[in-house]
Scaffold this active site. Structure first.
Site, PDB file in Angstrom:
ATOM      1  CG  HIS A  31      -1.935  -1.128   1.186  1.00  0.00           C
ATOM      2  ND1 HIS A  31      -3.276  -0.921   0.958  1.00  0.00           N
ATOM      3  CD2 HIS A  31      -1.779  -2.471   1.298  1.00  0.00           C
ATOM      4  CE1 HIS A  31      -3.911  -2.090   0.957  1.00  0.00           C
ATOM      5  NE2 HIS A  31      -3.017  -3.048   1.170  1.00  0.00           N
ATOM      6  CG  ASP A  90      -5.395   2.050   1.657  1.00  0.00           C
ATOM      7  OD1 ASP A  90      -4.365   1.645   1.106  1.00  0.00           O
ATOM      8  OD2 ASP A  90      -6.457   1.370   1.734  1.00  0.00           O
TER       9      ASP A  90
HETATM   10  C1  UDX Z   1      -0.309  -6.889  -0.087  1.00  0.00           C
HETATM   11  C2  UDX Z   1      -1.217  -8.091  -0.331  1.00  0.00           C
HETATM   12  O1  UDX Z   1      -0.487  -9.269  -0.056  1.00  0.00           O
HETATM   13  C3  UDX Z   1      -1.702  -8.088  -1.758  1.00  0.00           C
HETATM   14  O2  UDX Z   1      -2.586  -9.153  -1.943  1.00  0.00           O
HETATM   15  C4  UDX Z   1      -2.372  -6.789  -2.116  1.00  0.00           C
HETATM   16  O3  UDX Z   1      -2.710  -6.808  -3.489  1.00  0.00           O
HETATM   17  C5  UDX Z   1      -1.444  -5.629  -1.804  1.00  0.00           C
HETATM   18  O4  UDX Z   1      -1.000  -5.703  -0.462  1.00  0.00           O
HETATM   19  P1  UDX Z   1       2.231  -7.582  -0.850  1.00  0.00           P
HETATM   20  O5  UDX Z   1       2.215  -8.948  -0.313  1.00  0.00           O
HETATM   21  O6  UDX Z   1       3.125  -6.641  -0.222  1.00  0.00           O
HETATM   22  O7  UDX Z   1       0.796  -6.915  -0.939  1.00  0.00           O
HETATM   23  O8  UDX Z   1       2.524  -7.754  -2.431  1.00  0.00           O
HETATM   24  P2  UDX Z   1       2.512  -6.710  -3.614  1.00  0.00           P
HETATM   25  O9  UDX Z   1       1.211  -6.034  -3.812  1.00  0.00           O
HETATM   26  O10 UDX Z   1       3.010  -7.470  -4.758  1.00  0.00           O
HETATM   27  O11 UDX Z   1       3.564  -5.603  -3.191  1.00  0.00           O
HETATM   28  C6  UDX Z   1       4.896  -5.907  -2.890  1.00  0.00           C
HETATM   29  C7  UDX Z   1       5.771  -4.740  -3.275  1.00  0.00           C
HETATM   30  O12 UDX Z   1       7.047  -4.992  -2.725  1.00  0.00           O
HETATM   31  C8  UDX Z   1       5.922  -4.578  -4.781  1.00  0.00           C
HETATM   32  O13 UDX Z   1       5.836  -3.219  -5.155  1.00  0.00           O
HETATM   33  C9  UDX Z   1       7.340  -5.103  -5.063  1.00  0.00           C
HETATM   34  O14 UDX Z   1       8.016  -4.424  -6.099  1.00  0.00           O
HETATM   35  C10 UDX Z   1       8.036  -4.853  -3.746  1.00  0.00           C
HETATM   36  N1  UDX Z   1       9.096  -5.854  -3.542  1.00  0.00           N
HETATM   37  C11 UDX Z   1       8.781  -7.188  -3.461  1.00  0.00           C
HETATM   38  C12 UDX Z   1      10.398  -5.426  -3.465  1.00  0.00           C
HETATM   39  O15 UDX Z   1      10.685  -4.222  -3.551  1.00  0.00           O
HETATM   40  N2  UDX Z   1      11.362  -6.367  -3.294  1.00  0.00           N
HETATM   41  C13 UDX Z   1      11.109  -7.692  -3.195  1.00  0.00           C
HETATM   42  O16 UDX Z   1      12.054  -8.467  -3.039  1.00  0.00           O
HETATM   43  C14 UDX Z   1       9.766  -8.122  -3.287  1.00  0.00           C
END
Ligand code: UDX
Length: 464
Positions: free
Chosen positions: A25, A118
């Site tokens: 988020h 949000d």
């Molecule tokens: C959470 C929920 O899990 C997801 O279902 C919802 O859609 C958004 O909130 P999250 O698990 O954090 O999300 O996954 P995601 O939405 O993919 O966001 C992760 C972020 O972390 C991405 O922007 C990605 O670029 C970043 N990231 C991930 C990194 O910078 N490095 C990494 O090694 C992995």
């Protein structure tokens, strides 16, 4: 464009932001802040102490901390824990946010254009409106997901979401009222957890309807019908301006230190040869699934870059990288690398990356779409199952892995996605085409570009 966010008398209008304190988020909110700052708006970021952003990365913004440092409970029931935490953020921040916002308005009332919050922060949006500040709701998930939110009471009443009913139904049964979702694409829960989810989701729909507009991180070519459905169902304007990370990268809002050494490692690999594996910031897996994941990757024979975040494996010490099975390193020596956290957008954009194994968080899904790589989807909770359904069934740019995780299934899916010829060729072709359509939406006079202009004009027109 630098002067757009200014009044006729030359004052910069100020946009206030308040994100939920989770990586998935925080990133899109900072990307939106960067976009509006580039259009001439001043930016103030309200944030909790828990998962506070690093202000030193954003010297042009003002930061206002709001007292809340509660961490989510440690439990395998990620849905219940996350819902309870979101509701706790709303409750605990209400009074300190009112105090901080009132103090800011005393100094800068003329300048403040709106609060972008949000959509899960209804209580704080109510506080802002009570103090005369217009609000915009930011949805960091897909349009399909919000459509699902709007249908949630009906889906509950029909029993699709209660776990004892969902388990007795065929998981592949289509939800006829909300295609393309099947029973398995929606989170199910029982008793109190389902009640909590219903509360959380109805609050998000109320927050959007009570706001002056919905900003959503998606783009028209990706979710044409879903966006049209939202516009029919909502009384407020909808601004689909995504993918936000393309406007403004997220490296500076990362809560964990990104290991940039893996980019050098990728430099030494051939084009489209590497499988990138990451399950985002919140998803977790069992120790048994980790073993199957590891051997599936190893047995595929492909080079890989794997993000093994501390805390990923349930029951393992949360501060250390999860232990890999005996023999894994020896088997894959010289072929793979494991990091705790990667600069994901840069990794996905690297020419050496040929496929992405993801949990299908919405940011990761969009980042994968924009990289034009096929995705292997292993969703864990919340919106991730629905996102995987779109990748696998609607856009057909990837494959979903459901049911028990088993190394043979993993190996076969990786071979399909990355192997020469066969269905992998079609997957890769569609992934490249979707990437091209994303670029079109973002280009000058594309749908997202035009919607950014509309959003800027809308913000300039807002009055309390
Ligand atoms: C959470 C929920 O899990 C997801 O279902 C919802 O859609 C958004 O909130 P999250 O698990 O954090 O999300 O996954 P995601 O939405 O993919 O966001 C992760 C972020 O972390 C991405 O922007 C990605 O670029 C970043 N990231 C991930 C990194 O910078 N490095 C990494 O090694 C992995």
């Amino acid at each position: 464009m630098g002067s757009v966010g200014q009044t006729a008398t030359g004052h910069r209008r100020r946009v206030l932001f308040f994100s939920l304190p989770y990586q998935g988020h925080i990133n899109p909110m900072f990307q939106l802040a960067g976009l509006l700052h580039a259009r001439g708006f001043a930016v103030t970021v309200f944030h909790t102490h828990f998962n506070a952003p690093d202000a030193s990365q954003h010297p042009a913004y003002d930061f206002v901390p709001v007292q809340f440092d509660g961490t989510p409970a440690d439990s395998a029931d990620t849905v219940r824990v996350t819902v309870e935490h979101v509701l706790a953020v709303n409750r605990a921040c209400e009074a300190p946010f009112r105090e901080r916002l009132a103090a800011l308005l005393e100094e800068e009332e003329e300048e403040v254009a709106c609060l972008v919050a949000d959509a899960h922060l209804l209580t704080l949006m109510d506080v802002a409106r009570g103090l005369g500040v217009p609000t915009l709701a930011l949805r960091t998930g897909s349009a399909a997901c919000f459509r699902w939110f709007m249908a949630f009471p009906m889906l509950c009443d029909k029993g699709y979401l209660s776990s004892h009913v969902a388990e007795s139904q065929e998981p592949d049964m289509l939800v006829t009222e909300l295609p393309p979702y099947r029973v398995r694409d929606m989170p199910s829960a029982s008793g109190a957890t389902l009640g909590l989810m219903r509360d959380l989701i109805s609050r998000a729909v109320t927050a959007v309807n009570a706001s002056s507009g919905l900003i959503i991180n998606t783009f028209d070519a990706l979710e044409t019908d879903e966006l049209a459905s939202l516009r029919r169902g909502l009384a407020v304007p909808v601004f689909d301006i995504g993918p936000l990370h393309v406007h403004s990268p997220a490296a500076s809002s990362s809560l964990l230190r990104q290991d940039r050494g893996c980019l050098d490692w990728l430099d030494a690999r051939g084009p489209a040869s590497v499988l990138y594996v990451s399950f985002g910031s919140l998803a977790s897996m069992s120790a048994a699934d980790l073993v199957e994941t590891a051997w599936g990757i190893a047995n595929s024979g492909r080079p890989f870059l794997w993000v093994l975040r501390p805390g990923l494996v349930r029951g393992a010490p949360p501060s250390q990288p999860p232990p890999l099975p005996d023999g894994f390193h020896a088997e894959t020596r010289g072929r793979g690398t494991v990091v705790s956290w990667a600069p994901q957008e840069e990794v996905l954009a690297h020419p050496a990356v040929g496929a992405f194994w993801t949990h299908c968080g919405w940011n990761s899904t969009l980042e994968g779409v924009c990289a034009g790589v096929p995705m292997l989807c292993r969703p864990c909770f919340g919106d991730q199952m629905g996102n995987a359904r779109y990748v696998d069934h609607v856009w057909r740019t990837g494959l979903a892995l459901h049911g028990e995780l088993e190394r043979g299934k993993v190996e076969a899916a990786i071979s399909t996605m990355m192997g020469a010829g066969g269905p992998g060729t079609a997957l890769r072709g569609r992934a490249r085409e979707l990437c091209r359509r994303a670029a079109e939406c973002m280009a000058k006079a594309g749908s997202s570009d035009l919607n950014v202009d509309k959003l800027v004009n809308h913000i300039m027109s807002l009055t309390a």
